[in-house]
Design a protein around this motif. Structure first.
Motif, PDB file in Angstrom:
ATOM      1  N   GLN A   1      31.108  30.312  25.832  1.00  0.00           N
ATOM      2  CA  GLN A   1      31.297  29.254  26.831  1.00  0.00           C
ATOM      3  C   GLN A   1      32.573  28.460  26.575  1.00  0.00           C
ATOM      4  OE1 GLN A   1      29.500  28.861  29.607  1.00  0.00           O
ATOM      5  NE2 GLN A   1      28.430  30.696  28.964  1.00  0.00           N
ATOM      6  N   VAL A   2      32.884  28.225  25.298  1.00  0.00           N
ATOM      7  CA  VAL A   2      34.107  27.491  24.966  1.00  0.00           C
ATOM      8  C   VAL A   2      35.336  28.331  25.327  1.00  0.00           C
ATOM      9  CG1 VAL A   2      35.450  26.418  23.112  1.00  0.00           C
ATOM     10  CG2 VAL A   2      32.967  26.106  23.197  1.00  0.00           C
ATOM     11  N   VAL A   3      35.265  29.639  25.109  1.00  0.00           N
ATOM     12  CA  VAL A   3      36.373  30.523  25.494  1.00  0.00           C
ATOM     13  C   VAL A   3      36.558  30.488  27.013  1.00  0.00           C
ATOM     14  CG1 VAL A   3      37.160  32.929  25.617  1.00  0.00           C
ATOM     15  CG2 VAL A   3      36.229  32.029  23.482  1.00  0.00           C
ATOM     16  N   LYS A   4      35.460  30.556  27.772  1.00  0.00           N
ATOM     17  CA  LYS A   4      35.559  30.498  29.235  1.00  0.00           C
ATOM     18  C   LYS A   4      36.149  29.168  29.698  1.00  0.00           C
ATOM     19  CE  LYS A   4      31.799  33.703  30.122  1.00  0.00           C
ATOM     20  NZ  LYS A   4      30.406  33.837  30.567  1.00  0.00           N
ATOM     21  N   TYR A   5      35.763  28.083  29.037  1.00  0.00           N
ATOM     22  CA  TYR A   5      36.339  26.773  29.336  1.00  0.00           C
ATOM     23  C   TYR A   5      37.858  26.832  29.166  1.00  0.00           C
ATOM     24  CZ  TYR A   5      37.242  21.730  28.847  1.00  0.00           C
ATOM     25  OH  TYR A   5      37.734  20.454  28.985  1.00  0.00           O
ATOM     26  N   GLY A   6      38.306  27.430  28.078  1.00  0.00           N
ATOM     27  CA  GLY A   6      39.737  27.573  27.824  1.00  0.00           C
ATOM     28  C   GLY A   6      40.421  28.490  28.821  1.00  0.00           C
ATOM     29  N   GLN A   7      39.763  29.587  29.195  1.00  0.00           N
ATOM     30  CA  GLN A   7      40.352  30.531  30.151  1.00  0.00           C
ATOM     31  C   GLN A   7      40.640  29.870  31.481  1.00  0.00           C
ATOM     32  OE1 GLN A   7      37.237  33.600  29.786  1.00  0.00           O
ATOM     33  NE2 GLN A   7      38.930  35.062  29.635  1.00  0.00           N
ATOM     34  N   ARG A   8      39.769  28.961  31.895  1.00  0.00           N
ATOM     35  CA  ARG A   8      39.962  28.298  33.182  1.00  0.00           C
ATOM     36  C   ARG A   8      41.081  27.270  33.144  1.00  0.00           C
ATOM     37  NH1 ARG A   8      34.177  29.528  33.659  1.00  0.00           N
ATOM     38  NH2 ARG A   8      33.545  27.802  32.327  1.00  0.00           N
ATOM     39  N   ARG A   9      41.591  26.989  31.948  1.00  0.00           N
ATOM     40  CA  ARG A   9      42.628  25.977  31.817  1.00  0.00           C
ATOM     41  C   ARG A   9      43.919  26.486  31.190  1.00  0.00           C
ATOM     42  NH1 ARG A   9      37.747  24.206  32.064  1.00  0.00           N
ATOM     43  NH2 ARG A   9      37.265  22.167  32.892  1.00  0.00           N
ATOM     44  N   LEU A  10      43.900  27.686  30.655  1.00  0.00           N
ATOM     45  CA  LEU A  10      45.067  28.232  29.964  1.00  0.00           C
ATOM     46  C   LEU A  10      45.551  29.508  30.622  1.00  0.00           C
ATOM     47  CD1 LEU A  10      43.798  27.656  26.330  1.00  0.00           C
ATOM     48  CD2 LEU A  10      45.566  26.362  27.522  1.00  0.00           C
ATOM     49  N   ALA A  11      46.744  29.928  30.263  1.00  0.00           N
ATOM     50  CA  ALA A  11      47.394  31.055  30.921  1.00  0.00           C
ATOM     51  C   ALA A  11      46.877  32.416  30.473  1.00  0.00           C
ATOM     52  CB  ALA A  11      48.906  30.989  30.693  1.00  0.00           C
ATOM     53  N   ASP A  12      46.283  32.526  29.302  1.00  0.00           N
ATOM     54  CA  ASP A  12      45.852  33.859  28.870  1.00  0.00           C
ATOM     55  C   ASP A  12      44.637  33.795  27.955  1.00  0.00           C
ATOM     56  OD1 ASP A  12      46.694  33.421  26.143  1.00  0.00           O
ATOM     57  OD2 ASP A  12      48.731  33.935  26.731  1.00  0.00           O
ATOM     58  N   MET A  13      44.037  34.954  27.765  1.00  0.00           N
ATOM     59  CA  MET A  13      42.825  35.075  26.969  1.00  0.00           C
ATOM     60  C   MET A  13      43.079  34.728  25.508  1.00  0.00           C
ATOM     61  SD  MET A  13      39.698  35.745  26.844  1.00  0.00           S
ATOM     62  CE  MET A  13      38.433  36.333  25.731  1.00  0.00           C
ATOM     63  N   GLU A  14      44.220  35.124  24.969  1.00  0.00           N
ATOM     64  CA  GLU A  14      44.521  34.834  23.564  1.00  0.00           C
ATOM     65  C   GLU A  14      44.591  33.335  23.319  1.00  0.00           C
ATOM     66  OE1 GLU A  14      47.914  36.963  22.068  1.00  0.00           O
ATOM     67  OE2 GLU A  14      47.233  38.824  22.979  1.00  0.00           O
ATOM     68  N   ALA A  15      45.206  32.608  24.224  1.00  0.00           N
ATOM     69  CA  ALA A  15      45.293  31.157  24.084  1.00  0.00           C
ATOM     70  C   ALA A  15      43.909  30.523  24.173  1.00  0.00           C
ATOM     71  CB  ALA A  15      46.220  30.579  25.154  1.00  0.00           C
TER      72      ALA A  15
END
Length: 184
Positions: free
Chosen positions: A22-36
């Motif tokens: 869930q934290v990764v998905k939160y980041g994906q919706r706000r960042l440019a790529d999966m690694e970030a």
């Protein structure tokens, strides 16, 4: 998840397994790529481990709050970072082919209306809509009271509705979404 005194590696492993995605998905919706997004999640869990005695039993909103503050710190430090999208552009990360044409036009209208709102309005709407948090949990992420979050949500919904209702120009002047044709 046990009392604060039992915040050992087993506790951390359970929290990590339950909330990492869930934290990764939160980041994906706000960042440019999966690694970030994955890097953000790792930083969040490093902080969670260091501050494990402060993590509430319902840890996800607390983790989102940490992620939000990490992103805010990063954005302040690097205003024009090439690998970070402004929060208004985070909706551009939709997977191709994930919805039909009618839904795409609706999503495009929603994105355009959302982009007209303030960052705080966008964040409260995303926390409740995308992250599926309660108002109390969103308040925890935003660092405000439940009442303040409820008022912000109400006002943000009203402003979003107004933005969705506003249509400048005639229908013939409205932009049309089209995909490029493939060369034959």
């Amino acid at each position: 998840m046990g009392p604060p005194g039992k915040r050992d590696e087993d506790w951390f492993t359970r929290v990590y397994a339950a909330d990492y995605g869930q934290v990764v998905k939160y980041g994906q919706r706000r960042l440019a790529d999966m690694e970030a997004a994955a890097e953000l999640a790792q930083e969040v869990f490093v902080i969670a481990w260091r501050r494990r005695r402060e993590v509430p039993d319902r840890s996800l909103p607390w983790l989102y709050g940490v992620a939000r503050r990490l992103l805010a710190n990063e954005w302040r430090a690097r205003r024009a970072a090439p690998n970070v999208l402004p929060i208004t552009d985070a909706g551009l990360l939709q997977k191709p082919g994930s919805s039909g044409a009618d839904a795409t036009v609706g999503v495009a209208d929603l994105r355009a209306a959302l982009a007209t709102l303030t960052d705080l309005d966008q964040e409260i709407l995303r926390l409740v809509g995308w992250e599926e948090l309660t108002v109390a949990e969103a308040a925890q992420v935003l660092g405000c009271t439940r009442t303040t979050a409820a008022v912000r949500l109400h006002r943000a919904r009203r402003r979003l509705n107004d933005a969705m209702s506003y249509r400048p120009g005639s229908p013939a002047q409205q932009p049309v979404l089209a995909s490029p044709r493939k060369a034959v």
